[in-house]
Design an enzyme around this catalytic site. Sequence first.
Site, PDB file in Angstrom:
ATOM      1  N   LEU A  15       0.772  -1.084  -0.023  1.00 35.73           N
ATOM      2  CA  LEU A  15       0.007   0.130  -0.038  1.00 35.73           C
ATOM      3  C   LEU A  15       0.761   1.120  -0.048  1.00 35.73           C
ATOM      4  O   LEU A  15       0.285   2.180   0.137  1.00 35.73           O
ATOM      5  CB  LEU A  15      -0.708  -0.097   1.181  1.00 35.73           C
ATOM      6  CG  LEU A  15      -1.880  -1.144   1.313  1.00 35.73           C
ATOM      7  CD1 LEU A  15      -2.801  -1.140   2.571  1.00 35.73           C
ATOM      8  CD2 LEU A  15      -2.984  -1.297  -0.064  1.00 35.73           C
ATOM      9  N   LYS A  65      15.501  -6.707   0.608  1.00 36.95           N
ATOM     10  CA  LYS A  65      16.079  -5.806   1.501  1.00 36.95           C
ATOM     11  C   LYS A  65      17.525  -5.996   1.749  1.00 36.95           C
ATOM     12  O   LYS A  65      18.355  -5.178   2.113  1.00 36.95           O
ATOM     13  CB  LYS A  65      15.390  -5.877   2.870  1.00 36.95           C
ATOM     14  CG  LYS A  65      14.136  -5.476   2.753  1.00 36.95           C
ATOM     15  CD  LYS A  65      13.383  -5.342   4.060  1.00 36.95           C
ATOM     16  CE  LYS A  65      11.856  -4.677   3.973  1.00 36.95           C
ATOM     17  NZ  LYS A  65      10.922  -4.501   4.862  1.00 36.95           N
ATOM     18  N   VAL A 129      12.546  -8.782   7.720  1.00 42.14           N
ATOM     19  CA  VAL A 129      12.311  -7.725   8.390  1.00 42.14           C
ATOM     20  C   VAL A 129      12.708  -8.058   9.881  1.00 42.14           C
ATOM     21  O   VAL A 129      12.796  -7.063  10.821  1.00 42.14           O
ATOM     22  CB  VAL A 129      10.760  -7.360   8.370  1.00 42.14           C
ATOM     23  CG1 VAL A 129       9.965  -8.233   9.021  1.00 42.14           C
ATOM     24  CG2 VAL A 129      10.422  -5.933   9.051  1.00 42.14           C
TER      25      VAL A 129
HETATM   26  P1  ATR Z   1      12.944 -13.823   2.892  1.00 41.40           P
HETATM   27  O1  ATR Z   1      12.982 -14.998   4.070  1.00 41.40           O
HETATM   28  O2  ATR Z   1      13.321 -14.280   1.621  1.00 41.40           O
HETATM   29  O3  ATR Z   1      13.576 -12.658   3.372  1.00 41.40           O
HETATM   30  P2  ATR Z   1      10.472 -12.998   4.029  1.00 41.40           P
HETATM   31  O4  ATR Z   1       9.119 -12.763   3.339  1.00 41.40           O
HETATM   32  O5  ATR Z   1      11.134 -11.973   4.575  1.00 41.40           O
HETATM   33  O6  ATR Z   1      11.246 -13.692   2.681  1.00 41.40           O
HETATM   34  O7  ATR Z   1      10.287 -14.256   5.152  1.00 41.40           O
HETATM   35  C1  ATR Z   1       9.440 -14.970   4.969  1.00 41.40           C
HETATM   36  C2  ATR Z   1       9.449 -15.794   6.300  1.00 41.40           C
HETATM   37  O8  ATR Z   1       8.197 -16.623   6.147  1.00 41.40           O
HETATM   38  C3  ATR Z   1      10.581 -16.646   6.465  1.00 41.40           C
HETATM   39  O9  ATR Z   1      10.732 -16.664   7.789  1.00 41.40           O
HETATM   40  C4  ATR Z   1       9.796 -17.865   6.023  1.00 41.40           C
HETATM   41  O10 ATR Z   1      10.374 -19.120   6.570  1.00 41.40           O
HETATM   42  P3  ATR Z   1      11.816 -19.835   5.569  1.00 41.40           P
HETATM   43  O11 ATR Z   1      13.143 -18.978   6.153  1.00 41.40           O
HETATM   44  O12 ATR Z   1      11.748 -21.273   6.043  1.00 41.40           O
HETATM   45  O13 ATR Z   1      11.610 -19.631   4.193  1.00 41.40           O
HETATM   46  C5  ATR Z   1       8.528 -17.917   6.283  1.00 41.40           C
HETATM   47  N1  ATR Z   1       7.615 -18.669   5.790  1.00 41.40           N
HETATM   48  C6  ATR Z   1       7.318 -18.501   4.315  1.00 41.40           C
HETATM   49  N2  ATR Z   1       6.192 -19.661   4.253  1.00 41.40           N
HETATM   50  C7  ATR Z   1       6.251 -20.446   5.199  1.00 41.40           C
HETATM   51  C8  ATR Z   1       5.534 -21.679   5.562  1.00 41.40           C
HETATM   52  N3  ATR Z   1       4.619 -22.247   4.557  1.00 41.40           N
HETATM   53  N4  ATR Z   1       5.729 -22.277   6.988  1.00 41.40           N
HETATM   54  C9  ATR Z   1       6.622 -21.582   7.656  1.00 41.40           C
HETATM   55  N5  ATR Z   1       7.408 -20.314   7.244  1.00 41.40           N
HETATM   56  C10 ATR Z   1       7.120 -19.867   6.367  1.00 41.40           C
END
Ligand code: ATR
Length: 264
Positions: A15, A65, A129
């Site tokens: 947003l 990021k 984050v």
């Molecule tokens: P990034 O990890 O690429 O920085 P993010 O959106 O900032 O992306 O982080 C996504 C978070 O959601 C991560 O902690 C991710 O866990 P992984 O490090 O194991 O990928 C978590 N996440 C996303 N989908 C998930 C799921 N189906 N079950 C549990 N955790 C999930």
Amino acid sequence: MKKYFVIGNPIDHSLSPKLHNHWFKENKIDAIYDKKKIKENDLKNVFSEFKENKINGINVTVPFKKSVIPYLDELSPEADQTQSVNTIILSNNNLIGHNTDIAGFTQAIKNLNFDIKGKKIFILGAGGVVPSIIFALNKMNVAKIIVSNRTKNKAEELKSRFLNLDVLDWGDITDFDVIINATSLGLKEESINLDFSKLGNNKLFYDVIYNPLETNFLKEGKKLGNRTENGKFMFVYQAFEAFKLWHGIEPSINKETLEILSND
Ligand code: ATR
């Protein structure tokens, strides 16, 4: 006309354009803010356009990021310590990376009138984050931070940078005063498979997600008698700080601003 972008992937949920364009209008700034869905290999082009002054400012969201850092000339101390950049400015031909998520989270907690000092914090997730949240929590003198992430080595990596962390296996649960969902679970109506029902109530359930406004995680927390808060104010305050960096103006945060974010 000046041009601003938020870059990320996915980007549909953001947003930021709505909010910044509203503030442009309110402050009579001749500029436009748009969202750009990009891939990792687009970063080089984006930043060469930025250096050529074709872009005047960039916000960065998931998952870039950290990966934008090699394209920047300088980092603010907060961006450097968290290795996380969400706002980029061009100053004297130098691209400078800032982190306004830290101030955003800090201000959002202050807004709650919740005394977080000395509290035990359980963070779900270890993505982009989370370093900013840990940095902010440490500044607010919490007693303990426990991180649990599906991919455990990402939580372990955080532990090597923030020495006071505990790491818990994904799926395990621990007692806490505040639980923070910093995973992407909830963006698409997913639930988090943890049973909070035996931990008592009067805790704070905080979700970084602001769209949707109430994730299943928050619904569950509320149902169990806990206080809940979504990521809307964190989002608004990080945008406020970015706006200040780019334009030297403090934009207004009032009922109208918040309504803009709810009418989706
Ligand atoms: P990034 O990890 O690429 O920085 P993010 O959106 O900032 O992306 O982080 C996504 C978070 O959601 C991560 O902690 C991710 O866990 P992984 O490090 O194991 O990928 C978590 N996440 C996303 N989908 C998930 C799921 N189906 N079950 C549990 N955790 C999930």
